[in-house]
Write a protein that holds these residues in place. Sequence first.
Motif, PDB file in Angstrom:
ATOM      1  N   VAL A  54      -4.969   9.050  -8.116  1.00  0.00           N
ATOM      2  CA  VAL A  54      -5.448   8.586  -6.891  1.00  0.00           C
ATOM      3  C   VAL A  54      -6.929   9.106  -6.700  1.00  0.00           C
ATOM      4  CG1 VAL A  54      -5.323   8.353  -4.465  1.00  0.00           C
ATOM      5  CG2 VAL A  54      -3.377   8.167  -5.703  1.00  0.00           C
ATOM      6  N   ARG A  55      -7.089  10.455  -6.771  1.00  0.00           N
ATOM      7  CA  ARG A  55      -8.623  11.099  -6.742  1.00  0.00           C
ATOM      8  C   ARG A  55      -9.449  10.468  -7.745  1.00  0.00           C
ATOM      9  NH1 ARG A  55      -8.047  16.284  -9.712  1.00  0.00           N
ATOM     10  NH2 ARG A  55      -7.966  14.690 -11.276  1.00  0.00           N
TER      11      ARG A  55
ATOM     12  N   ALA B 259       0.867  -1.358   0.187  1.00  0.00           N
ATOM     13  CA  ALA B 259      -0.048   0.017   0.012  1.00  0.00           C
ATOM     14  C   ALA B 259       0.896   1.313   0.095  1.00  0.00           C
ATOM     15  CB  ALA B 259      -0.756   0.030   1.202  1.00  0.00           C
ATOM     16  N   ASP B 260       1.873   1.208   0.629  1.00  0.00           N
ATOM     17  CA  ASP B 260       2.898   2.293   0.564  1.00  0.00           C
ATOM     18  C   ASP B 260       3.361   2.880  -0.742  1.00  0.00           C
ATOM     19  OD1 ASP B 260       4.619   0.257   0.427  1.00  0.00           O
ATOM     20  OD2 ASP B 260       6.176   0.920   1.897  1.00  0.00           O
ATOM     21  N   ARG B 261       3.343   1.950  -1.779  1.00  0.00           N
ATOM     22  CA  ARG B 261       3.649   2.280  -2.953  1.00  0.00           C
ATOM     23  C   ARG B 261       2.940   3.255  -3.762  1.00  0.00           C
ATOM     24  NH1 ARG B 261       7.780   1.649  -6.386  1.00  0.00           N
ATOM     25  NH2 ARG B 261       6.775   0.690  -8.045  1.00  0.00           N
ATOM     26  N   LEU B 262       1.667   3.543  -3.174  1.00  0.00           N
ATOM     27  CA  LEU B 262       0.744   4.466  -3.631  1.00  0.00           C
ATOM     28  C   LEU B 262       1.251   5.974  -3.623  1.00  0.00           C
ATOM     29  CD1 LEU B 262      -2.669   3.121  -2.033  1.00  0.00           C
ATOM     30  CD2 LEU B 262      -2.139   3.439  -4.681  1.00  0.00           C
TER      31      LEU B 262
ATOM     32  N   SER C 145      -8.438  20.537   3.623  1.00  0.00           N
ATOM     33  CA  SER C 145      -7.174  20.171   3.518  1.00  0.00           C
ATOM     34  C   SER C 145      -6.885  18.872   2.629  1.00  0.00           C
ATOM     35  CB  SER C 145      -6.508  20.239   5.035  1.00  0.00           C
ATOM     36  OG  SER C 145      -5.075  19.873   5.017  1.00  0.00           O
ATOM     37  N   ARG C 146      -7.566  17.897   3.283  1.00  0.00           N
ATOM     38  CA  ARG C 146      -7.348  16.456   2.653  1.00  0.00           C
ATOM     39  C   ARG C 146      -7.823  16.490   1.207  1.00  0.00           C
ATOM     40  NH1 ARG C 146      -3.857  13.604   2.745  1.00  0.00           N
ATOM     41  NH2 ARG C 146      -3.805  13.806   5.036  1.00  0.00           N
ATOM     42  N   LEU C 147      -9.009  16.999   0.859  1.00  0.00           N
ATOM     43  CA  LEU C 147      -9.451  17.172  -0.431  1.00  0.00           C
ATOM     44  C   LEU C 147      -8.650  17.984  -1.359  1.00  0.00           C
ATOM     45  CD1 LEU C 147     -13.430  17.028   0.262  1.00  0.00           C
ATOM     46  CD2 LEU C 147     -11.932  15.231  -0.413  1.00  0.00           C
ATOM     47  N   GLY C 148      -7.937  18.864  -0.811  1.00  0.00           N
ATOM     48  CA  GLY C 148      -7.235  19.925  -1.500  1.00  0.00           C
ATOM     49  C   GLY C 148      -5.949  19.166  -1.780  1.00  0.00           C
ATOM     50  N   ALA C 149      -5.365  18.257  -0.977  1.00  0.00           N
ATOM     51  CA  ALA C 149      -4.187  17.444  -1.147  1.00  0.00           C
ATOM     52  C   ALA C 149      -4.431  16.437  -2.299  1.00  0.00           C
ATOM     53  CB  ALA C 149      -3.872  16.864  -0.015  1.00  0.00           C
ATOM     54  N   LEU C 150      -5.699  15.887  -2.469  1.00  0.00           N
ATOM     55  CA  LEU C 150      -5.846  15.111  -3.210  1.00  0.00           C
ATOM     56  C   LEU C 150      -6.519  15.887  -4.770  1.00  0.00           C
ATOM     57  CD1 LEU C 150      -8.018  12.506  -1.301  1.00  0.00           C
ATOM     58  CD2 LEU C 150      -5.822  12.039  -2.416  1.00  0.00           C
ATOM     59  N   ARG C 151      -6.067  17.108  -4.617  1.00  0.00           N
ATOM     60  CA  ARG C 151      -6.524  17.791  -5.988  1.00  0.00           C
ATOM     61  C   ARG C 151      -7.763  17.699  -6.597  1.00  0.00           C
ATOM     62  NH1 ARG C 151      -2.012  18.763  -4.445  1.00  0.00           N
ATOM     63  NH2 ARG C 151      -0.121  18.787  -5.523  1.00  0.00           N
TER      64      ARG C 151
END
Length: 502
Positions: free
Chosen positions: A239-240, A228-231, A352-358
Motif C-alpha cells: 500500500v505504501r 475498499a475494505d479489502r485493502l 504514527s500513520r507513516l510508521g504504520a505504513l512502513r
Amino acid sequence: MPNTVFPGDDPETGPDRTRGGAEPPPPELSGAQRAAISGLLRSIDTIAEELGGRFATAGHELAIVGGPVRDALLGREVHDLDLTTDAVPQRILELVDGWADAVWTVGIDFGTVGLRKGGLQVEITTYRSEAYQPKSRKPEVSYGDSLYGDLARRDFTVNAMAARLPEQGIVDPFGGLADLAAGVLRTPGRPEDSFSDDPLRIMRAVRFAAQLGFTLAPEVKEAAAGMADRLAIVSAERVRDELVKLMLSPDPRTGIELMVELGIAAHVLPEIPRMRLEIDEHHRHKDVYEHSLTVLDQAIDLERQRGMEPDLVLRLAALLHDVGKPKTRAFEDGGRVTFHHHEVVGASMSKSRLGALRFPKDVVADVGTLVSLHLRFHGYGKGEWTDSAVRRYARDAGHLLQRLHVLTRADCTTRNRRKAAALARSYDDIERRIDTLAEEEELNKIRPDLDGNEIQRILGIGPGPLVGKAYRFLLELRLENGPMEKEAVAAELRLWAAEHTP
C-alpha cells in the motif's frame, strides 16, 4: 503496420462472446502510435531480435507487455521492460544463459526472472494468474499457457496490451487502445473480480488517475468504493509503495480526492477525510481538508519554480501539516475556533500513520519535524525576531530548511491579496536574514565555541554527564550571541558551572 487483435478475440481460440456479444474493433493505430511502437522496438532491437529469436527457436512465445507498451503509445519514456512468455522460470534461465550480462532470481517464486543486457533492465515472467484467498495477504500464483489468459488477469485494459517478439504484432484483446485514447481506466473483466483477485488494484486505480490523468470508468469507481475494505488484507508495504507513486505523480490531489470520495482513504490515510470539518452558521472557519489540498498544490508549484525534483517528504508534510486540527479544535466565546498546539499533535499523528505504513524511519522523522515546525514562522511578525531567534529557526530545521521554506510559503492560502503579499515579504526577509547569517557564521555547521576536550580542561573534570550539559549550555550561548571570543566563552562556562556543579 503491426497486426492488431480486436477486443474480445482470443488469438488462439477465436472470438470471445462471454461479455455480451461482439464488440466493435478498436481504432486503427494512428501514425503517432505506429511511430511510438516502432521507436520502442528500435530502441530494444537487440532484445526484440536476439532474445525473441532465442525463444521462438526453442518453441516459446515472448512479448513485451503492460506498462512499456502503454507508455510508448502515450509518448512517455520507457526505461525498463516487462516481458511475458509461456516458458517456465527454469526454461527462461536456460534460454538467457550466456546471452544476458547479468541474471537475478529474486522473484522466481512468482515466476519472474530478471536480467540486464547492455543498459536495459528486463523482467521476464511466465504467463500466470494470481488470486487472493479471503484472508490472505499474499497471492496464490499459478502458471498459464496463453498470452490471452495472461492479459486477461492484468489490472486495466490499458495495461493489457502486448507486442509479440520477434514479429512485433500488437495484441489488444480487451480494447486497451480505445480506452487509452479516451483516457479511461477499465478492467479486462468485471472490476469486482479484478479487485477481489488483488485488492491493491483499488489503490493502483487512483494512482493511475493521478499519474496519467485518466478517469475511472463508472463500474470501476463503484467496485472500488464497495470493496475498499479489502485493502486490509494487503501488506502495508505494498500500500505504501502505491501511495508513494501517487504522491510523486504530477497531480496527487486528484488521487487523494478519489481516495476520499471512494472511501479508500479511510483504510489508508484515515486522518485525511477527518479533516473535512463541518461548517455551521455559528462556527465558520476554513475547511481544513480543502486547505490542505491547496497547500499540497502550492508546494508542488513551488517545487517546479525552484527547480526541485518531486519531493516525497515535502509533499507528505504539505498534505499532513494540519492533520492535528480535528483533535485540537475548540470553540471559544464569540464563535472563535481555535486549534491550539495542533502542530505538536499533528507531528505525532503523522509519525504514527507513516510508521504504520512502513515508511523509512528518516521519512517518518523528517515529515514529523516539518509538521511540528510549520507554524514557527507565524511568530516572526514584521521582522521582530532577534538574530538568535533566526539562528534557532535555521538550527531546528537543519537539513529540512529549504523544505520548510517551501512548506511555509505554500501554507498561505488566503484570498486577501494584501495579506498574502505581506506574508510573502516577511518570509522573503527571514530567508534573506538566514542567508546572511549562514554566509557569516556557517549556520549549517553551528557548534559551541568550545569542544568537549576544552570544556573538561577548563572545568578540570573528566568525561561524564556534566560535559554534555555544559556542551548544550554553550550551544545555546552560541545561538543567542553568535560567535564569541574563547576567553569570554570560558568565563561564561565557569559561571554556569559554579551554579550547576554540586
